[in-house]
Write an enzyme that holds these catalytic residues in place. Structure first.
Site, mmCIF file in Angstrom:
data_model
loop_
_atom_site.group_PDB
_atom_site.id
_atom_site.type_symbol
_atom_site.label_atom_id
_atom_site.label_comp_id
_atom_site.label_asym_id
_atom_site.label_seq_id
_atom_site.Cartn_x
_atom_site.Cartn_y
_atom_site.Cartn_z
ATOM 1 C CB CYS A 51 -1.135 -0.044 1.154
ATOM 2 S SG CYS A 51 -1.695 1.434 1.661
ATOM 3 C CB CYS A 54 0.935 1.226 4.561
ATOM 4 S SG CYS A 54 -0.621 0.328 5.078
ATOM 5 C CG ASP A 77 3.658 11.145 -4.984
ATOM 6 O OD1 ASP A 77 4.490 12.202 -4.585
ATOM 7 O OD2 ASP A 77 3.383 10.094 -4.379
ATOM 8 C CG HIS A 122 -3.987 -1.067 4.568
ATOM 9 N ND1 HIS A 122 -3.628 -0.377 3.453
ATOM 10 C CD2 HIS A 122 -4.950 -2.073 4.115
ATOM 11 C CE1 HIS A 122 -4.153 -0.852 2.468
ATOM 12 N NE2 HIS A 122 -4.994 -2.069 2.647
ATOM 13 C CG ASN A 160 -13.546 9.944 -4.733
ATOM 14 O OD1 ASN A 160 -14.651 10.393 -4.589
ATOM 15 N ND2 ASN A 160 -12.729 10.061 -5.461
ATOM 16 C CB SER A 168 -6.749 3.613 -6.519
ATOM 17 O OG SER A 168 -6.225 4.662 -5.844
ATOM 18 C CG HIS A 171 -4.096 3.597 3.982
ATOM 19 N ND1 HIS A 171 -3.224 2.829 4.464
ATOM 20 C CD2 HIS A 171 -4.193 4.629 4.776
ATOM 21 C CE1 HIS A 171 -2.625 3.315 5.537
ATOM 22 N NE2 HIS A 171 -3.337 4.502 5.849
ATOM 23 C CG HIS A 173 -6.885 7.873 0.741
ATOM 24 N ND1 HIS A 173 -7.065 6.649 0.411
ATOM 25 C CD2 HIS A 173 -7.076 8.488 -0.669
ATOM 26 C CE1 HIS A 173 -7.549 6.614 -0.755
ATOM 27 N NE2 HIS A 173 -7.429 7.635 -1.381
ATOM 28 C CD GLN A 175 -7.485 12.610 -4.009
ATOM 29 O OE1 GLN A 175 -6.827 13.499 -4.789
ATOM 30 N NE2 GLN A 175 -8.105 11.606 -4.613
ATOM 31 C CD GLU A 189 -22.792 24.500 -3.299
ATOM 32 O OE1 GLU A 189 -21.919 24.906 -2.360
ATOM 33 O OE2 GLU A 189 -23.023 23.220 -3.346
ATOM 34 C CG HIS A 288 -18.890 22.709 -1.586
ATOM 35 N ND1 HIS A 288 -20.254 22.420 -2.102
ATOM 36 C CD2 HIS A 288 -18.082 22.274 -2.300
ATOM 37 C CE1 HIS A 288 -19.851 21.539 -3.228
ATOM 38 N NE2 HIS A 288 -18.608 21.575 -3.264
ATOM 39 C CG HIS A 302 -22.694 23.144 2.473
ATOM 40 N ND1 HIS A 302 -22.338 24.754 1.967
ATOM 41 C CD2 HIS A 302 -22.553 22.507 1.206
ATOM 42 C CE1 HIS A 302 -22.094 24.622 0.619
ATOM 43 N NE2 HIS A 302 -22.410 23.355 0.201
ATOM 44 C CE LYS A 317 -29.919 8.973 -8.875
ATOM 45 N NZ LYS A 317 -31.327 8.556 -9.395
ATOM 46 C CE1 TYR A 322 -36.948 13.155 -18.947
ATOM 47 C CE2 TYR A 322 -35.883 13.733 -16.827
ATOM 48 C CZ TYR A 322 -36.717 14.089 -17.602
ATOM 49 O OH TYR A 322 -37.493 15.248 -17.570
ATOM 50 C CD GLU A 323 -31.205 9.871 -12.866
ATOM 51 O OE1 GLU A 323 -29.978 9.050 -12.876
ATOM 52 O OE2 GLU A 323 -31.604 10.408 -11.944
ATOM 53 C CD GLN A 329 -36.230 9.175 -11.804
ATOM 54 O OE1 GLN A 329 -35.318 8.592 -11.731
ATOM 55 N NE2 GLN A 329 -37.504 8.735 -11.200
HETATM 56 P P1 H2U Z 1 -7.974 7.827 -4.453
HETATM 57 O O1 H2U Z 1 -8.678 8.430 -3.653
HETATM 58 O O2 H2U Z 1 -8.749 8.121 -6.037
HETATM 59 O O3 H2U Z 1 -7.628 6.460 -4.571
HETATM 60 O O4 H2U Z 1 -6.471 8.711 -4.961
HETATM 61 C C1 H2U Z 1 -5.488 8.472 -4.209
HETATM 62 C C2 H2U Z 1 -4.550 9.657 -4.747
HETATM 63 O O5 H2U Z 1 -3.425 9.428 -4.171
HETATM 64 C C3 H2U Z 1 -4.539 9.909 -6.227
HETATM 65 O O6 H2U Z 1 -5.102 11.195 -6.656
HETATM 66 C C4 H2U Z 1 -2.415 9.787 -5.297
HETATM 67 C C5 H2U Z 1 -3.143 9.611 -6.623
HETATM 68 O O7 H2U Z 1 -2.791 10.508 -7.186
HETATM 69 N N1 H2U Z 1 -1.116 8.935 -5.159
HETATM 70 C C6 H2U Z 1 0.061 9.476 -4.755
HETATM 71 O O8 H2U Z 1 0.167 10.763 -4.616
HETATM 72 N N2 H2U Z 1 1.134 8.697 -4.822
HETATM 73 C C7 H2U Z 1 1.272 7.339 -5.109
HETATM 74 O O9 H2U Z 1 2.161 6.607 -4.792
HETATM 75 C C8 H2U Z 1 0.027 6.671 -5.544
HETATM 76 C C9 H2U Z 1 -1.261 7.477 -5.600
HETATM 77 ZN ZN ZN Z 2 -2.197 1.116 3.698
#
Ligand code: H2U
Ligand code: ZN
Length: 350
Positions: A51, A54, A77, A122, A160, A168, A171, A173, A175, A189, A288, A302, A317, A322-323, A329
Site C-alpha cells: 500500500c 501505509c 505525486d 490500513h 472518495n 483505488s 487505506h 484517506h 484529498q 453555489e 464546501h 457545509h 444508482k 434521462y438524467e 431523477q
Molecule cells: P484515490 O482516492 O482516488 O484512490 O486517490 C489517491 C490519490 O493518491 C490519487 O490522487 C495519489 C493519486 O494521485 N497517489 C500518490 O500521490 N502517490 C502514490 O504513490 C500513488 C497514489
Molecule cells: Zn495502507
C-alpha cells in the site's frame, strides 16, 4: 409546491445550485429489499506492504512515507493541477487559429493537490474511528484549509470511499484540490447564496437549516453545533447535507467545541450509512467552504455526502439516460430516505 407527501411525480428546486430534480415516488412501490450482507470493500490487515499510503512504504514517486502515527498529509505525486510557478512555464492556452475563437475558450489553472492519510491503520475507515481519532482527522482538515486558503481561490476537501466510487486504495484517506479558479459547483453555489443573502439578509443555508429543524421531516440527526438533513432537493438516494448551526465561512473557522461535536455527528452519520447497507458504504463526501479569504457572510460552510447505493450493498444508482440527457431523477423520496437513516441510527445504537 412544497407537498412532500405527494406520491405523484413532481420536480423540486435546489436553491443552492438553481437546478431541478424530478421525484417519482410512485415507483418505490417496489419493496425495499433490505440490506444485503456483503462487504464490498473490506480488508482486514492493518499494514499492507504494497500500500502506497501505509507508514514506511515507498510511493510511486520513490518517496518514502514517514512512520506516521497520527493523520498525515503529503503533496499528491500525480497532481491534477500544478503549483503556480511550475504552471507558468506552460502556456495558458495553445493559440487556436479558429474563425470563432469564442468557441475554443480556455484558461490556465494552477493549484495544489494533497493526499490526507486519516490513519496509519490500513483497514480502518472514518466510520470505524473513535471520536478522538476523528478529531485528529478534523484537525488535519482545519490545518490544511488554513494553509491553503490564503493561496488558492477554492479549497476542495473531499473523500472518495470504496471501489464503487473509483477509489483505488482502501487505506483511509481523503484529498484536497486547492485551485486558483472557481469550479462549476462552487460558482453555482456562490451565485445562489449571494443572491439569497442580498434579498433576505441571511445566509441561504441558515434559513434552510432553521426551516428543516422546524419541520423535522428530513432531519437525520443533530447536536448542539451540527444538523444533518436529507435535503429537500436530494438527487442521490441517501444524499445528506451536514450544516453547522451558526454561519461559518470555512473549516478553519471551527472552534474546538464545534470540532468535537463534528467528530461525534460524523461517527453517527457514517455509522448509519454502514449499518443501513451492512457494508462499508461507499460515498463521495466533501466540504464546501467560502471561496478566497475575504469574509463571506453570504456563504455557509457545509458538507455533502453522496453515497451511490440504492437498495442494497450491490445495487447502485446510475446517473444515465434521462438524467444525463435531461435532469436528475429519484424514486425514493427524501423524506423516506431520512426516515430510513434515522431508523439505522436507532437500530445501530442498540
Ligand atoms: P484515490 O482516492 O482516488 O484512490 O486517490 C489517491 C490519490 O493518491 C490519487 O490522487 C495519489 C493519486 O494521485 N497517489 C500518490 O500521490 N502517490 C502514490 O504513490 C500513488 C497514489
Ligand atoms: Zn495502507
Amino acid at each position: 409546491m412544497t407537498d412532500t407527501g405527494s406520491q405523484r411525480p413532481h420536480r423540486r428546486h435546489n436553491p443552492l445550485t438553481g437546478e431541478w430534480v424530478m421525484v417519482s415516488p410512485q415507483r418505490t412501490q417496489r419493496p425495499w429489499q433490505g440490506a444485503v450482507s456483503e462487504n464490498v470493500t473490506g480488508t482486514d490487515v492493518s499494514f499492507d506492504p504494497s500500500c502506497y499510503l501505509c507508514p514506511g512504504n515507498t510511493r510511486a514517486s520513490g518517496e518514502c512515507n514517514p512512520d506516521y502515527t497520527a493523520p498525515w498529509a503529503f503533496d499528491n505525486d500525480f497532481p491534477a493541477v500544478l503549483v503556480p510557478d511550475e504552471s507558468k512555464a506552460v502556456p495558458a492556452s495553445a493559440a487556436v487559429s479558429a474563425v470563432h475563437p469564442a468557441l475554443f475558450t480556455s484558461q490556465s489553472i494552477s493549484g495544489r493537490c494533497r493526499v490526507l492519510c486519516y490513519s496509519p491503520d490500513h483497514q480502518t475507515t472514518l466510520s470505524a474511528m473513535t471520536e478522538n481519532e476523528l478529531r485528529a482527522v478534523i484537525r488535519l482538515w482545519v490545518q490544511e484549509v488554513q494553509t491553503l486558503r490564503p493561496h488558492h481561490r477554492w479549497v476542495q476537501v473531499f473523500e472518495n470511499r470504496g471501489e464503487m466510487m473509483g477509489c483505488s486504495n482502501p487505506h483511509p484517506h481523503g484529498q484536497i484540490w486547492a485551485v486558483d479558479a472557481l469550479p462549476n459547483e462552487a460558482n453555482k453555489e456562490a451565485t445562489q447564496q449571494q443572491a439569497w443573502y442580498s434579498s433576505h439578509n441571511m445566509p441561504l443555508l441558515e434559513s434552510y437549516r432553521i426551516e428543516e429543524e422546524r419541520l423535522r421531516e428530513r432531519v437525520v440527526t443533530a447536536n448542539t453545533h451540527w444538523t444533518v438533513v436529507v435535503p429537500y432537493w436530494a438527487v442521490w438516494p441517501f444524499e445528506t447535507l451536514l450544516l453547522p448551526r451558526r454561519q461559518i465561512d470555512h473549516l478553519d473557522g471551527l472552534e474546538a467545541e464545534e470540532q468535537a461535536a463534528l467528530a461525534s455527528i460524523l461517527q453517527i452519520l457514517l455509522g448509519a450509512y454502514d449499518h443501513l447497507f451492512t457494508t462499508r458504504c461507499p460515498y463521495t463526501m466533501g466540504w464546501h467552504g467560502a471561496p478566497g479569504v475575504e469574509p463571506a457572510p453570504y456563504w455557509q460552510l457545509h458538507a455533502h455526502f453522496y453515497p451511490p447505493l440504492l437498495r442494497s450493498a450491490t445495487v447502485r444508482k446510475h446517473m444515465v439516460g434521462y438524467e444525463m440527457l435531461s435532469e436528475a431523477q429519484r424514486d425514493l423520496s427524501p423524506e423516506v430516505a431520512a426516515e430510513r437513516l434515522r431508523q439505522s441510527i436507532s437500530s445501530g445504537a442498540k
